[in-house]
Design a protein around this motif. Structure first.
Motif, short mmCIF file in Angstrom:
data_model
loop_
_atom_site.label_atom_id
_atom_site.label_comp_id
_atom_site.label_asym_id
_atom_site.label_seq_id
_atom_site.Cartn_x
_atom_site.Cartn_y
_atom_site.Cartn_z
N ASP B 30 0.86 -1.33 -0.28
CA ASP B 30 -0.24 0.37 -0.09
C ASP B 30 1.42 1.18 -0.16
O ASP B 30 1.38 1.66 0.93
CB ASP B 30 -0.94 0.15 1.38
N PRO B 31 0.83 1.80 -1.04
CA PRO B 31 1.11 3.16 -1.39
C PRO B 31 2.07 4.46 0.50
O PRO B 31 2.87 4.45 0.43
CB PRO B 31 1.49 4.38 -2.64
N LYS B 34 3.43 2.09 3.14
CA LYS B 34 5.29 2.32 2.77
C LYS B 34 5.78 3.83 2.74
O LYS B 34 6.68 3.76 3.19
CB LYS B 34 5.47 1.81 1.37
N ARG B 35 4.92 5.04 2.15
CA ARG B 35 5.60 6.14 2.75
C ARG B 35 5.89 6.65 4.08
O ARG B 35 6.55 7.13 4.38
CB ARG B 35 4.83 6.55 1.73
N TYR B 49 8.77 10.47 -3.34
CA TYR B 49 8.72 9.64 -3.36
C TYR B 49 7.65 8.48 -3.63
O TYR B 49 6.03 8.76 -4.40
CB TYR B 49 8.27 9.14 -2.09
N ASP B 50 7.41 7.98 -5.44
CA ASP B 50 6.52 6.99 -5.92
C ASP B 50 7.22 5.88 -6.01
O ASP B 50 8.32 5.24 -5.45
CB ASP B 50 6.79 7.46 -7.67
N ILE B 51 6.00 5.43 -5.56
CA ILE B 51 5.97 3.56 -5.49
C ILE B 51 4.86 2.90 -6.62
O ILE B 51 3.87 3.23 -6.71
CB ILE B 51 5.79 2.75 -4.75
N ASP B 52 4.86 2.33 -7.74
CA ASP B 52 4.66 1.33 -8.50
C ASP B 52 4.79 -0.71 -7.90
O ASP B 52 6.08 -0.81 -8.89
CB ASP B 52 5.25 1.57 -10.24
N GLU B 59 9.94 2.02 -7.50
CA GLU B 59 10.32 2.99 -6.82
C GLU B 59 10.91 3.44 -6.76
O GLU B 59 12.56 3.12 -6.97
CB GLU B 59 9.87 1.27 -5.19
#
Lengths: 153, 153
Positions: B30-31, B34-35, B49-52, B59
């Motif tokens: 879950d973005p 996680k952040r 911050y980016d996550i795919d 990420e």
């Protein structure tokens, strides 16, 4: 019980080539050269191959051996020091199953008129589909193919 | 002599959480979650911050600690087995120097009502900029932050 298992292992291959580091490095950085020794080979059927040799760039291969199951190789370049070091992370699948994920470091050390190539693979071999002994043997065969590539004029 | 050096090392951290694997896994997938535990933290300045979260997805984090040098974290997901295993490859820079490239395997094993998380990092620590002891300590701090995340309602 989960049917998933992960085996971590590291192996190192050292090999001397009678060519200076810049020439050995170029066999990794030049797409046509890399394809010749890393992808092509008797019995291998290549569906596609692409390499974008820069940090963050991808290298992707789709292939099979003879009538064998389809295989994939997907790498991302994490570090490049020209003529000195290449690090990529790659994963492979066979028949749709992921068989491994690895961090591969290739170092090029000058040795007289030649190069000592030091390859270190830190791998996770997955779900019983592959193992470090097979991977090391396959990698040694690739570095034999590299020796032939370096003898081209 | 080259000023480039590569030190390979592996470490493993095992930690038990009082939450089932699906809940612990979700803190990775879950973005927003996680952040919270992986990126935010007292004293850290987060620029982006980016996550795919999918195989092949990236990420990326851009950050610094206080007035410290800019840092980057770039990961690619190599294997995901829902609630069981996540493998990514990541590299970091500090002040424009690449300090490491790593393969990180996180396994989630059910243990009674909880989860044993097993984290294995196979790393290449570069040019004297970082070392495995620091990395292990930093990772233990992250898993302490994860424990706090899992206590949220």
């Amino acid at each position: 019980m989960s049917k998933h298992s992960t085996t971590h292992a590291t192996f190192t291959i050292e090999r001397r080539y009678d060519a200076p580091p810049a020439r050995v490095f170029k066999a990794f950085s030049d797409p046509a050269a890399k394809r010749r020794w890393f992808v092509e080979g008797e019995g291998w059927v290549i569906e596609s191959y692409d390499i974008d040799f820069r940090v963050g760039g991808l290298e992707r291969s789709r292939f099979r051996f003879g009538d064998g199951p389809p295989m994939t190789f997907d790498a991302i370049y994490q570090d490049i020091v020209t003529n000195e070091r290449i690090i990529n992370a790659y994963s492979m699948t066979m028949g749709g199953n992921r068989i491994s994920a690895s961090l591969a470091t290739t170092e090029f050390r000058p040795a007289g008129n030649g190069t000592i190539l030091v390859f270190t693979e830190q791998g996770a071999y997955l779900d019983g589909h592959d193992n470090v002994a097979q991977r090391e043997e396959g990698t040694r065969q690739l570095f034999e193919a590299l020796a032939k590539e370096l003898k081209r004029n």
